[in-house]
Motif scaffolding. Structure first.
Motif, short mmCIF file in Angstrom:
data_model
loop_
_atom_site.label_atom_id
_atom_site.label_comp_id
_atom_site.label_asym_id
_atom_site.label_seq_id
_atom_site.Cartn_x
_atom_site.Cartn_y
_atom_site.Cartn_z
N ALA A 66 -23.06 -28.30 -28.75
CA ALA A 66 -21.70 -27.25 -28.21
C ALA A 66 -21.98 -25.60 -27.76
O ALA A 66 -20.42 -25.95 -27.51
CB ALA A 66 -21.39 -27.24 -30.36
N ALA A 67 -22.75 -24.51 -28.12
CA ALA A 67 -22.86 -23.40 -26.97
C ALA A 67 -22.97 -23.70 -25.65
O ALA A 67 -22.50 -23.48 -24.72
CB ALA A 67 -24.17 -22.87 -27.36
N GLU A 68 -23.69 -25.09 -25.91
CA GLU A 68 -23.21 -25.16 -24.36
C GLU A 68 -22.02 -26.02 -23.44
O GLU A 68 -21.63 -25.42 -22.30
CB GLU A 68 -24.17 -26.36 -23.85
CG GLU A 68 -25.60 -26.10 -23.76
CD GLU A 68 -27.33 -27.31 -23.44
OE1 GLU A 68 -27.79 -26.86 -22.23
OE2 GLU A 68 -26.61 -28.23 -23.83
N LYS A 69 -21.25 -26.80 -24.30
CA LYS A 69 -19.84 -26.74 -24.49
C LYS A 69 -19.03 -25.74 -23.87
O LYS A 69 -18.47 -25.68 -22.87
CB LYS A 69 -19.29 -28.09 -24.79
CG LYS A 69 -19.77 -29.22 -25.29
CD LYS A 69 -19.36 -29.84 -26.23
CE LYS A 69 -19.19 -30.29 -27.13
NZ LYS A 69 -19.01 -30.77 -28.46
N THR A 253 -9.11 -29.05 -26.44
CA THR A 253 -9.16 -30.31 -25.71
C THR A 253 -10.79 -30.59 -26.30
O THR A 253 -10.48 -31.61 -27.20
CB THR A 253 -9.75 -30.95 -24.39
OG1 THR A 253 -8.38 -30.15 -23.66
CG2 THR A 253 -9.71 -32.69 -24.42
N ILE A 254 -11.62 -29.38 -26.37
CA ILE A 254 -12.91 -29.94 -27.23
C ILE A 254 -13.24 -29.44 -28.84
O ILE A 254 -13.79 -30.35 -29.45
CB ILE A 254 -14.12 -28.29 -27.24
CG1 ILE A 254 -14.18 -28.88 -25.40
CG2 ILE A 254 -15.41 -28.54 -27.66
CD1 ILE A 254 -15.47 -27.83 -24.67
N ASP A 258 -13.80 -32.22 -31.44
CA ASP A 258 -14.11 -31.89 -32.63
C ASP A 258 -14.42 -32.27 -34.14
O ASP A 258 -14.76 -32.10 -34.96
CB ASP A 258 -15.18 -30.92 -32.20
CG ASP A 258 -16.16 -31.08 -31.09
OD1 ASP A 258 -16.42 -32.22 -30.53
OD2 ASP A 258 -17.03 -29.77 -30.45
N ARG A 259 -12.88 -31.22 -33.97
CA ARG A 259 -12.19 -30.57 -35.27
C ARG A 259 -11.70 -32.02 -36.30
O ARG A 259 -11.89 -32.23 -37.52
CB ARG A 259 -11.36 -29.40 -35.24
CG ARG A 259 -10.73 -28.99 -36.88
CD ARG A 259 -11.55 -28.54 -37.56
NE ARG A 259 -11.60 -27.98 -38.87
CZ ARG A 259 -10.63 -28.05 -39.62
NH1 ARG A 259 -11.16 -29.93 -39.60
NH2 ARG A 259 -9.63 -28.54 -41.17
N THR A 380 -22.36 -21.97 -37.27
CA THR A 380 -21.77 -22.00 -38.21
C THR A 380 -21.25 -23.42 -39.14
O THR A 380 -20.90 -23.86 -40.02
CB THR A 380 -20.94 -21.08 -38.62
OG1 THR A 380 -19.50 -21.71 -38.04
CG2 THR A 380 -21.54 -19.59 -38.31
N GLY A 381 -20.75 -24.49 -38.05
CA GLY A 381 -20.63 -25.37 -37.99
C GLY A 381 -19.19 -25.60 -37.97
O GLY A 381 -18.58 -26.50 -38.26
N SER A 382 -18.19 -24.49 -38.23
CA SER A 382 -17.05 -23.93 -37.89
C SER A 382 -17.14 -23.26 -36.77
O SER A 382 -17.07 -22.38 -35.79
CB SER A 382 -16.22 -24.24 -39.05
OG SER A 382 -15.57 -23.28 -39.48
N TYR A 383 -15.57 -23.36 -36.41
CA TYR A 383 -14.66 -22.76 -35.34
C TYR A 383 -14.31 -21.61 -35.91
O TYR A 383 -13.87 -20.68 -34.90
CB TYR A 383 -14.14 -23.29 -34.12
CG TYR A 383 -14.11 -24.07 -33.40
CD1 TYR A 383 -14.90 -23.93 -32.19
CD2 TYR A 383 -14.11 -25.60 -34.52
CE1 TYR A 383 -15.54 -25.29 -31.74
CE2 TYR A 383 -14.99 -26.84 -33.04
CZ TYR A 383 -15.45 -26.33 -31.64
OH TYR A 383 -15.62 -27.67 -31.05
#
Length: 420
Positions: A66-69, A253-254, A258-259, A380-383
């Protein structure tokens, strides 16, 4: 236009007497150049955020975290921010038309190389992101290319119409996921070169540098505006308005895939709707700022954007998230137009370098938002935290605007006789 004044004519026999009388917008400047600036900006922005719509497919192929994206889609934004300063200097030294031609050739050549050689690693995506940064740096070329033709009372409209080229992000969101599904995501890089090449030819035919451009200065003189607090305020405000716009354009888009588990194509449509809203209102924001003042417009922008982004952090359904993103993009898009209604009033003789500096700050804001969303998701698993922090930054910007607005109105705005 020279030193904030409009001059009669525009050819070799320019009347040196400044004219302050208001004129009709379309007859006050050079329409072919305005069209060229819009087209260049539009297609440049399309490829600037191209990695965002392609990110889910690229991440699946290269096994990115996720961080790399987040870093991948943020890299073009940061590169574009830095290169905007370079382009601002280039515009004032060799003119906006030649600067734009150089930048377009670099982007087309870079995309062709990436298509033929392939992008096979995370490091490769970062290199491609730097090349795409040249497209994002078009901001510092397209806006002064158009702006220098128009008198002060039409700056908001001219900058807004040229800046409406950020609608190119809509094309990326609409078409990139579908083309990637049909031909593979790497092929999209090559396909993008076709419209870019067509626009390059149109640009060379239509664009013309305005007469009476400021003479080139010593390199150190280009950074003189940074000695004035107002330059830093404009940079801070644009880091929120444009940073929010481009950061969301690169990340949505990500987020939607993801969400809410949407397909890349459906997520692209959602992103396109949000980006279209923000792009559509940019010239409206400039026109509104011309009518009621940039300060009032920006104040409303920061409050609405903060509310919408805070709401997004807790959105539980696609429809509620989409509605709040559209609201946020409407506010941020209007704010982009409002900032650049104000900048030429304060820095009319330094518009080239100020466009670069303010644009750089906007790119840094976009890099922060896009990368912070990826980091928040991984940690955190969340945006949620990423959206809340940026909403807080919008409120900080509102407080800063309240702090400086009285001084602005009583000093340079009063001296120039303009409404802010």
């Amino acid at each position: 236009m020279r030193d904030g004044f409009a001059y009669a004519g525009g050819g070799a026999d320019v009347d040196p007497k400044p004219v302050r009388a208001k004129s009709a917008f379309w007859s006050s400047g050079h329409t072919p150049t305005l069209i060229a600036a819009f087209l260049y900006f539009d297609l440049a922005f399309m490829v600037w955020v191209l990695l965002g719509p392609l990110a889910p497919d690229i991440a699946a192929t290269l096994q990115l975290s996720a961080a790399e994206k987040g870093l991948m889609v943020a890299t073009p934004t940061l590169a574009g921010a830095i290169l905007r300063v370079v382009n601002g200097l280039l515009v004032d030294r060799i003119g906006p038309k030649r600067s734009g031609a150089i930048s377009q050739m670099i982007v087309i050549g870079g995309l062709l190389s990436a298509w033929t050689l392939g992008v096979n690693s995370f490091g490769g995506t970062l290199v491609l992101g730097v090349i795409l940064g040249f497209a994002g740096a078009s901001f510092a070329i397209a806006l002064p290319l158009a702006s220098r033709w128009y008198p002060p009372e039409h700056q908001g409209k001219a900058m807004g119409l040229a800046g409406m080229g950020n609608s190119g992000t809509v094309f990326a969101a609409l078409f990139a996921p579908t083309l990637a599904k049909m031909f593979g995501w790497n092929a999209v890089l090559g396909l993008a070169c076709t419209p870019l090449s067509i626009v390059f030819v149109a640009y060379m035919l239509l664009a013309k540098d305005a007469p009476g451009a400021p003479a080139p200065k010593r390199l150190v003189a280009y950074f003189e505006p940074l000695k004035r607090a107002d330059a830093w305020w404009f940079m801070a405000f644009y880091a929120v308005t444009f940073g929010g716009f481009v950061g969301l354009a690169a990340s949505l888009t990500i987020y939607f895939t993801d969400r809410f588990g949407l397909s890349t194509i459906t997520a692209g449509y959602c992103t396109a709707g949000c980006v279209f809203a923000g792009s559509l209102v940019r010239p409206m924001g400039g026109a509104l700022a011309d009518a009621i003042g940039g300060v009032k417009t920006l104040g409303a922008v920061f409050i609405v954007a903060a509310f919408a982004l805070a709401g997004v952090s807790g959105a539980a359904t696609v429809s509620s998230a989409l509605a709040l993103f559209v609201l946020a993009m409407l506010a941020l898009g209007a704010g982009n137009g409002a900032v650049f209604q104000l900048v030429p009033q304060r820095f009319s003789s330094e518009i080239g370098v100020m466009t670069g500096l303010v644009g750089m700050a906007g790119g840094v804001g976009g890099f922060y938002l896009a990368s912070s969303l990826g980091i928040a998701k991984q940690l955190t698993g969340s945006y949620q935290a990423g959206f809340l922090i940026f909403a807080g930054l919008a409120l900080v910007a509102f407080a800063g605007l309240a702090l400086v607005k009285t001084r602005w109105r009583n000093s340079w705005a009063a001296a120039e006789g303009v409404r802010i």
